[in-house]
Write a protein that holds these residues in place. Sequence first.
Motif, PDB file in Angstrom:
ATOM      1  N   ALA A  12     -42.928  48.181   4.577  1.00  0.00           N
ATOM      2  CA  ALA A  12     -42.417  48.828   3.374  1.00  0.00           C
ATOM      3  C   ALA A  12     -41.925  47.801   2.364  1.00  0.00           C
ATOM      4  O   ALA A  12     -42.067  47.992   1.150  1.00  0.00           O
ATOM      5  N   ALA A  13     -41.355  46.701   2.854  1.00  0.00           N
ATOM      6  CA  ALA A  13     -40.894  45.643   1.956  1.00  0.00           C
ATOM      7  C   ALA A  13     -42.052  45.009   1.214  1.00  0.00           C
ATOM      8  O   ALA A  13     -41.995  44.807  -0.004  1.00  0.00           O
ATOM      9  N   LEU A  14     -43.119  44.696   1.939  1.00  0.00           N
ATOM     10  CA  LEU A  14     -44.289  44.125   1.285  1.00  0.00           C
ATOM     11  C   LEU A  14     -44.892  45.121   0.305  1.00  0.00           C
ATOM     12  O   LEU A  14     -45.279  44.755  -0.816  1.00  0.00           O
ATOM     13  N   ASP A  15     -44.961  46.377   0.705  1.00  0.00           N
ATOM     14  CA  ASP A  15     -45.507  47.405  -0.188  1.00  0.00           C
ATOM     15  C   ASP A  15     -44.675  47.519  -1.468  1.00  0.00           C
ATOM     16  O   ASP A  15     -45.219  47.761  -2.552  1.00  0.00           O
ATOM     17  N   ALA A  16     -43.365  47.357  -1.346  1.00  0.00           N
ATOM     18  CA  ALA A  16     -42.493  47.445  -2.523  1.00  0.00           C
ATOM     19  C   ALA A  16     -42.768  46.307  -3.491  1.00  0.00           C
ATOM     20  O   ALA A  16     -42.779  46.498  -4.720  1.00  0.00           O
ATOM     21  N   LEU A  17     -43.003  45.099  -2.957  1.00  0.00           N
ATOM     22  CA  LEU A  17     -43.355  43.974  -3.829  1.00  0.00           C
ATOM     23  C   LEU A  17     -44.686  44.224  -4.527  1.00  0.00           C
ATOM     24  O   LEU A  17     -44.824  44.004  -5.739  1.00  0.00           O
ATOM     25  N   VAL A  18     -45.665  44.690  -3.762  1.00  0.00           N
ATOM     26  CA  VAL A  18     -46.998  44.949  -4.333  1.00  0.00           C
ATOM     27  C   VAL A  18     -46.922  46.024  -5.408  1.00  0.00           C
ATOM     28  O   VAL A  18     -47.502  45.883  -6.491  1.00  0.00           O
ATOM     29  N   GLN A  46     -24.618  40.863  -0.951  1.00  0.00           N
ATOM     30  CA  GLN A  46     -26.023  41.099  -1.244  1.00  0.00           C
ATOM     31  C   GLN A  46     -26.783  41.445   0.026  1.00  0.00           C
ATOM     32  O   GLN A  46     -26.397  41.032   1.126  1.00  0.00           O
ATOM     33  N   ALA A  47     -27.859  42.196  -0.145  1.00  0.00           N
ATOM     34  CA  ALA A  47     -28.735  42.533   0.976  1.00  0.00           C
ATOM     35  C   ALA A  47     -30.160  42.658   0.464  1.00  0.00           C
ATOM     36  O   ALA A  47     -30.747  43.739   0.474  1.00  0.00           O
ATOM     37  N   PRO A  48     -30.727  41.555  -0.014  1.00  0.00           N
ATOM     38  CA  PRO A  48     -32.095  41.606  -0.537  1.00  0.00           C
ATOM     39  C   PRO A  48     -33.081  41.959   0.572  1.00  0.00           C
ATOM     40  O   PRO A  48     -32.827  41.709   1.749  1.00  0.00           O
ATOM     41  N   TYR A  49     -34.210  42.554   0.181  1.00  0.00           N
ATOM     42  CA  TYR A  49     -35.187  42.929   1.196  1.00  0.00           C
ATOM     43  C   TYR A  49     -36.309  41.914   1.334  1.00  0.00           C
ATOM     44  O   TYR A  49     -37.126  42.001   2.256  1.00  0.00           O
ATOM     45  N   ALA A  50     -36.378  40.929   0.454  1.00  0.00           N
ATOM     46  CA  ALA A  50     -37.448  39.935   0.498  1.00  0.00           C
ATOM     47  C   ALA A  50     -36.921  38.571   0.087  1.00  0.00           C
ATOM     48  O   ALA A  50     -35.977  38.473  -0.702  1.00  0.00           O
ATOM     49  N   VAL A  51     -37.534  37.525   0.641  1.00  0.00           N
ATOM     50  CA  VAL A  51     -37.314  36.169   0.157  1.00  0.00           C
ATOM     51  C   VAL A  51     -38.667  35.645  -0.311  1.00  0.00           C
ATOM     52  O   VAL A  51     -39.683  35.823   0.371  1.00  0.00           O
ATOM     53  N   VAL A  52     -38.680  35.058  -1.490  1.00  0.00           N
ATOM     54  CA  VAL A  52     -39.916  34.549  -2.071  1.00  0.00           C
ATOM     55  C   VAL A  52     -39.766  33.058  -2.337  1.00  0.00           C
ATOM     56  O   VAL A  52     -38.823  32.634  -3.009  1.00  0.00           O
ATOM     57  N   LEU A  64     -39.505  39.069 -12.509  1.00  0.00           N
ATOM     58  CA  LEU A  64     -40.260  39.780 -13.537  1.00  0.00           C
ATOM     59  C   LEU A  64     -41.622  40.231 -13.027  1.00  0.00           C
ATOM     60  O   LEU A  64     -42.008  41.391 -13.186  1.00  0.00           O
ATOM     61  N   LEU A  65     -42.371  39.332 -12.405  1.00  0.00           N
ATOM     62  CA  LEU A  65     -43.739  39.682 -12.042  1.00  0.00           C
ATOM     63  C   LEU A  65     -43.807  40.625 -10.846  1.00  0.00           C
ATOM     64  O   LEU A  65     -44.842  41.272 -10.623  1.00  0.00           O
ATOM     65  N   PHE A  66     -42.707  40.747 -10.086  1.00  0.00           N
ATOM     66  CA  PHE A  66     -42.651  41.757  -9.030  1.00  0.00           C
ATOM     67  C   PHE A  66     -41.844  42.985  -9.467  1.00  0.00           C
ATOM     68  O   PHE A  66     -41.620  43.894  -8.673  1.00  0.00           O
ATOM     69  N   ASP A  67     -41.381  43.003 -10.717  1.00  0.00           N
ATOM     70  CA  ASP A  67     -40.601  44.112 -11.273  1.00  0.00           C
ATOM     71  C   ASP A  67     -39.437  44.472 -10.361  1.00  0.00           C
ATOM     72  O   ASP A  67     -39.307  45.609  -9.897  1.00  0.00           O
ATOM     73  N   GLN A  68     -38.584  43.496 -10.113  1.00  0.00           N
ATOM     74  CA  GLN A  68     -37.418  43.681  -9.261  1.00  0.00           C
ATOM     75  C   GLN A  68     -36.139  43.464 -10.075  1.00  0.00           C
ATOM     76  O   GLN A  68     -36.185  42.958 -11.190  1.00  0.00           O
ATOM     77  N   GLY A  69     -35.009  43.844  -9.493  1.00  0.00           N
ATOM     78  CA  GLY A  69     -33.744  43.720 -10.195  1.00  0.00           C
ATOM     79  C   GLY A  69     -32.704  42.960  -9.395  1.00  0.00           C
ATOM     80  O   GLY A  69     -33.018  42.296  -8.399  1.00  0.00           O
ATOM     81  N   PHE A  70     -31.459  43.086  -9.808  1.00  0.00           N
ATOM     82  CA  PHE A  70     -30.364  42.405  -9.128  1.00  0.00           C
ATOM     83  C   PHE A  70     -30.300  42.841  -7.661  1.00  0.00           C
ATOM     84  O   PHE A  70     -30.341  44.021  -7.341  1.00  0.00           O
ATOM     85  N   GLY A  71     -30.201  41.863  -6.772  1.00  0.00           N
ATOM     86  CA  GLY A  71     -30.004  42.153  -5.369  1.00  0.00           C
ATOM     87  C   GLY A  71     -31.240  42.461  -4.566  1.00  0.00           C
ATOM     88  O   GLY A  71     -31.150  42.693  -3.357  1.00  0.00           O
ATOM     89  N   LEU A 190     -52.236  34.386 -14.110  1.00  0.00           N
ATOM     90  CA  LEU A 190     -51.665  34.399 -15.452  1.00  0.00           C
ATOM     91  C   LEU A 190     -52.476  35.294 -16.386  1.00  0.00           C
ATOM     92  O   LEU A 190     -51.938  35.855 -17.347  1.00  0.00           O
ATOM     93  N   GLU A 191     -53.770  35.445 -16.116  1.00  0.00           N
ATOM     94  CA  GLU A 191     -54.637  36.236 -16.985  1.00  0.00           C
ATOM     95  C   GLU A 191     -54.450  37.734 -16.787  1.00  0.00           C
ATOM     96  O   GLU A 191     -54.364  38.488 -17.759  1.00  0.00           O
ATOM     97  N   ASP A 192     -54.407  38.172 -15.531  1.00  0.00           N
ATOM     98  CA  ASP A 192     -54.347  39.617 -15.281  1.00  0.00           C
ATOM     99  C   ASP A 192     -52.979  40.116 -14.847  1.00  0.00           C
ATOM    100  O   ASP A 192     -52.750  41.319 -14.757  1.00  0.00           O
ATOM    101  N   GLY A 193     -52.047  39.205 -14.546  1.00  0.00           N
ATOM    102  CA  GLY A 193     -50.710  39.621 -14.163  1.00  0.00           C
ATOM    103  C   GLY A 193     -50.578  40.086 -12.731  1.00  0.00           C
ATOM    104  O   GLY A 193     -49.488  40.458 -12.296  1.00  0.00           O
ATOM    105  N   LEU A 194     -51.681  40.068 -11.975  1.00  0.00           N
ATOM    106  CA  LEU A 194     -51.657  40.555 -10.606  1.00  0.00           C
ATOM    107  C   LEU A 194     -51.390  39.426  -9.610  1.00  0.00           C
ATOM    108  O   LEU A 194     -51.803  38.285  -9.831  1.00  0.00           O
ATOM    109  N   VAL A 195     -50.728  39.768  -8.522  1.00  0.00           N
ATOM    110  CA  VAL A 195     -50.581  38.845  -7.402  1.00  0.00           C
ATOM    111  C   VAL A 195     -51.715  39.145  -6.420  1.00  0.00           C
ATOM    112  O   VAL A 195     -51.812  40.249  -5.894  1.00  0.00           O
TER     113      VAL A 195
END
Length: 204
Positions: A12-18, A46-52, A64-71, A190-195
């Motif tokens: 679910a964490a990976l799916d949330a990033l995607v 804090q209790a983040p669900y991912a480390v990048v 920004l590119l994963f559309d995430q917020g504080f925490g 950088l061109e399409d914004g996708l990971v």
Amino acid sequence: MSASSPVATPRAALDALVAGNRRFAAGTPAHPHQTADHRRLLEGGQAPYAVVLGCSDSRASVELLFDQGFGDVFVVRNAGHVMGRSGTAQASIEFAVAELGVKVVYVLGHQSCGAIAATVAHLVDGAPLPGAMNILVDLTRGHLDPEDPARDAVARHVAGTVRDLLTESPIVAEAVERGDVLIAGGWYGLEDGLVHPVEAALPA
């Protein structure tokens, strides 16, 4: 569960990033967890669900590119997303896994990475790098194709960094083995914004 940990499983964490990246790439970001109220919810911890682990490139802002917020995401960045000789990148990832309880470890490269391009140039024609930047060559060259360093260089470096984490960090490797954490990698276009995912990880 903490308001800053909206997911309960590694998948679910990976799916949330995607999903967040797809929103970003489509130009419809949700900008989650960016209100003053949510910021105040995090005053106690804090209790983040991912480390990048990502590159310091100014064009590849992880939140920004994963559309995430504080925490939401614990971010470790340096030029070329290398593990580093000092151990600080590895220690930061291990802290996120062992102490913060993240569910996914993600290695993020990006298109047109200058650090990787400099490594390729050095390997091809011996182009020197000033100061301490030769460390980038040392920590990247082993992941590249020795016959053609430029071939899939970013994806290969992402895959190699994932392997390095699993080899060099018992904390990460054991968490993956237990199924507590999923490790994955990809490169940001950088061109399409996708990971774009890189097949470099073990399944959860």
